[in-house]
Design a protein around this motif. Structure first.
Motif, PDB file in Angstrom:
ATOM      1  N   ALA A  81     -11.522   7.211   5.422  1.00 12.14           N
ATOM      2  CA  ALA A  81     -11.305   5.570   5.629  1.00 12.14           C
ATOM      3  C   ALA A  81     -10.130   5.009   4.278  1.00 12.14           C
ATOM      4  O   ALA A  81      -9.240   4.345   4.223  1.00 12.14           O
ATOM      5  CB  ALA A  81     -12.109   4.849   5.446  1.00 12.14           C
ATOM      6  N   TRP A  82     -10.498   5.720   2.948  1.00 16.65           N
ATOM      7  CA  TRP A  82     -10.189   5.311   1.447  1.00 16.65           C
ATOM      8  C   TRP A  82      -9.000   6.034   1.662  1.00 16.65           C
ATOM      9  O   TRP A  82      -7.119   5.249   1.798  1.00 16.65           O
ATOM     10  CB  TRP A  82     -11.209   5.883   0.759  1.00 16.65           C
ATOM     11  N   ALA A  83      -8.888   7.030   1.716  1.00 17.06           N
ATOM     12  CA  ALA A  83      -7.533   7.594   2.284  1.00 17.06           C
ATOM     13  C   ALA A  83      -6.402   7.273   3.217  1.00 17.06           C
ATOM     14  O   ALA A  83      -5.385   6.770   2.908  1.00 17.06           O
ATOM     15  CB  ALA A  83      -7.409   9.434   2.637  1.00 17.06           C
ATOM     16  N   ALA A  84      -6.919   6.623   4.448  1.00 17.20           N
ATOM     17  CA  ALA A  84      -6.168   6.717   5.577  1.00 17.20           C
ATOM     18  C   ALA A  84      -5.437   5.181   4.349  1.00 17.20           C
ATOM     19  O   ALA A  84      -4.339   4.564   5.060  1.00 17.20           O
ATOM     20  CB  ALA A  84      -6.660   6.429   6.674  1.00 17.20           C
ATOM     21  N   ALA A  85      -6.295   4.552   4.180  1.00 17.91           N
ATOM     22  CA  ALA A  85      -5.860   2.406   3.629  1.00 17.91           C
ATOM     23  C   ALA A  85      -4.936   3.251   2.336  1.00 17.91           C
ATOM     24  O   ALA A  85      -4.024   2.408   2.481  1.00 17.91           O
ATOM     25  CB  ALA A  85      -7.200   2.131   3.060  1.00 17.91           C
ATOM     26  N   THR A  86      -5.458   3.750   1.769  1.00 19.92           N
ATOM     27  CA  THR A  86      -4.214   4.192   0.408  1.00 19.92           C
ATOM     28  C   THR A  86      -2.946   4.752   1.278  1.00 19.92           C
ATOM     29  O   THR A  86      -1.920   4.250   0.325  1.00 19.92           O
ATOM     30  CB  THR A  86      -5.277   5.594   0.011  1.00 19.92           C
ATOM     31  N   ARG A  87      -2.960   5.220   1.884  1.00 19.37           N
ATOM     32  CA  ARG A  87      -1.280   5.880   2.531  1.00 19.37           C
ATOM     33  C   ARG A  87      -1.165   4.846   3.454  1.00 19.37           C
ATOM     34  O   ARG A  87       0.359   4.628   3.102  1.00 19.37           O
ATOM     35  CB  ARG A  87      -2.165   6.775   3.944  1.00 19.37           C
ATOM     36  N   ASN A  89      -1.175   1.700   2.372  1.00 16.65           N
ATOM     37  CA  ASN A  89      -0.508   0.569   1.803  1.00 16.65           C
ATOM     38  C   ASN A  89       0.015   1.315   0.783  1.00 16.65           C
ATOM     39  O   ASN A  89       1.659   0.330   0.487  1.00 16.65           O
ATOM     40  CB  ASN A  89      -1.968   0.457   0.180  1.00 16.65           C
ATOM     41  N   ARG A  90       0.418   2.660   0.471  1.00  9.61           N
ATOM     42  CA  ARG A  90       1.471   2.873  -0.553  1.00  9.61           C
ATOM     43  C   ARG A  90       2.962   2.983   0.787  1.00  9.61           C
ATOM     44  O   ARG A  90       3.693   2.853   0.955  1.00  9.61           O
ATOM     45  CB  ARG A  90       1.414   4.627  -0.697  1.00  9.61           C
ATOM     46  N   GLN A  91       2.921   3.339   2.274  1.00 11.59           N
ATOM     47  CA  GLN A  91       4.069   2.815   3.740  1.00 11.59           C
ATOM     48  C   GLN A  91       4.174   1.530   2.940  1.00 11.59           C
ATOM     49  O   GLN A  91       5.274   1.225   3.578  1.00 11.59           O
ATOM     50  CB  GLN A  91       3.296   3.407   4.185  1.00 11.59           C
ATOM     51  N   SER A  92       3.546   1.033   3.338  1.00  8.44           N
ATOM     52  CA  SER A  92       3.857  -1.139   3.616  1.00  8.44           C
ATOM     53  C   SER A  92       4.813  -1.136   1.817  1.00  8.44           C
ATOM     54  O   SER A  92       5.105  -2.157   2.073  1.00  8.44           O
ATOM     55  CB  SER A  92       2.648  -1.263   3.198  1.00  8.44           C
ATOM     56  N   ARG A  93       4.038  -0.665   1.298  1.00  3.06           N
ATOM     57  CA  ARG A  93       4.766  -1.336  -0.747  1.00  3.06           C
ATOM     58  C   ARG A  93       6.454   0.064  -0.814  1.00  3.06           C
ATOM     59  O   ARG A  93       6.822  -1.091  -0.968  1.00  3.06           O
ATOM     60  CB  ARG A  93       3.981  -0.571  -1.839  1.00  3.06           C
TER      61      ARG A  93
END
Length: 114
Positions: A81-87, A89-93
């Motif tokens: 879940a953390w990896a998916a959220a981080t990914r 967020n990175r794509q959004s940025r």
């Protein structure tokens, strides 16, 4: 004595983690810290309640081996879940940055034509 020292270390680590994550949650939107704290604490208590149900059930069914397997599975699920959220967020940025660059380029073109 070793048991008491280890319990102190675990308690200290747990409180430190909670303070750090709570601070991070409160800083997500400084104008809505009360709401952020409410959501954060709701999930802390929800996690504790789920653990209080799953742990004894696993022990009843399969002893400490199943408790350990269950804990490991929950850690892996959390990491996923953390990896998916981080990914995400990175794509959004990256998308925000690309949009910002496109807007700046359009502004420059508009200024050059006027």
């Amino acid at each position: 004595m070793a048991f008491a020292a280890s319990m102190f270390a675990v308690t200290l680590a747990n409180q430190s983690i909670q303070a750090a994550t709570q601070t991070r949650a409160l800083n997500t939107n400084p104008t809505k810290q009360a709401q952020a704290n409410t959501v954060y604490m709701m999930f802390v208590f929800l996690g504790g309640a789920v653990g209080a149900v799953l742990g004894p059930a696993a022990f009843e069914i399969g002893g400490m081996a199943l408790v350990a397997a269950q804990a490991s599975a929950l850690v892996v699920a959390g990491l996923i879940a953390w990896a998916a959220a981080t990914r995400r967020n990175r794509q959004s940025r990256q998308q925000d940055k690309a949009d910002h660059v496109a807007v700046e380029a359009e502004d420059r073109r508009t200024r050059q034509t006027t």
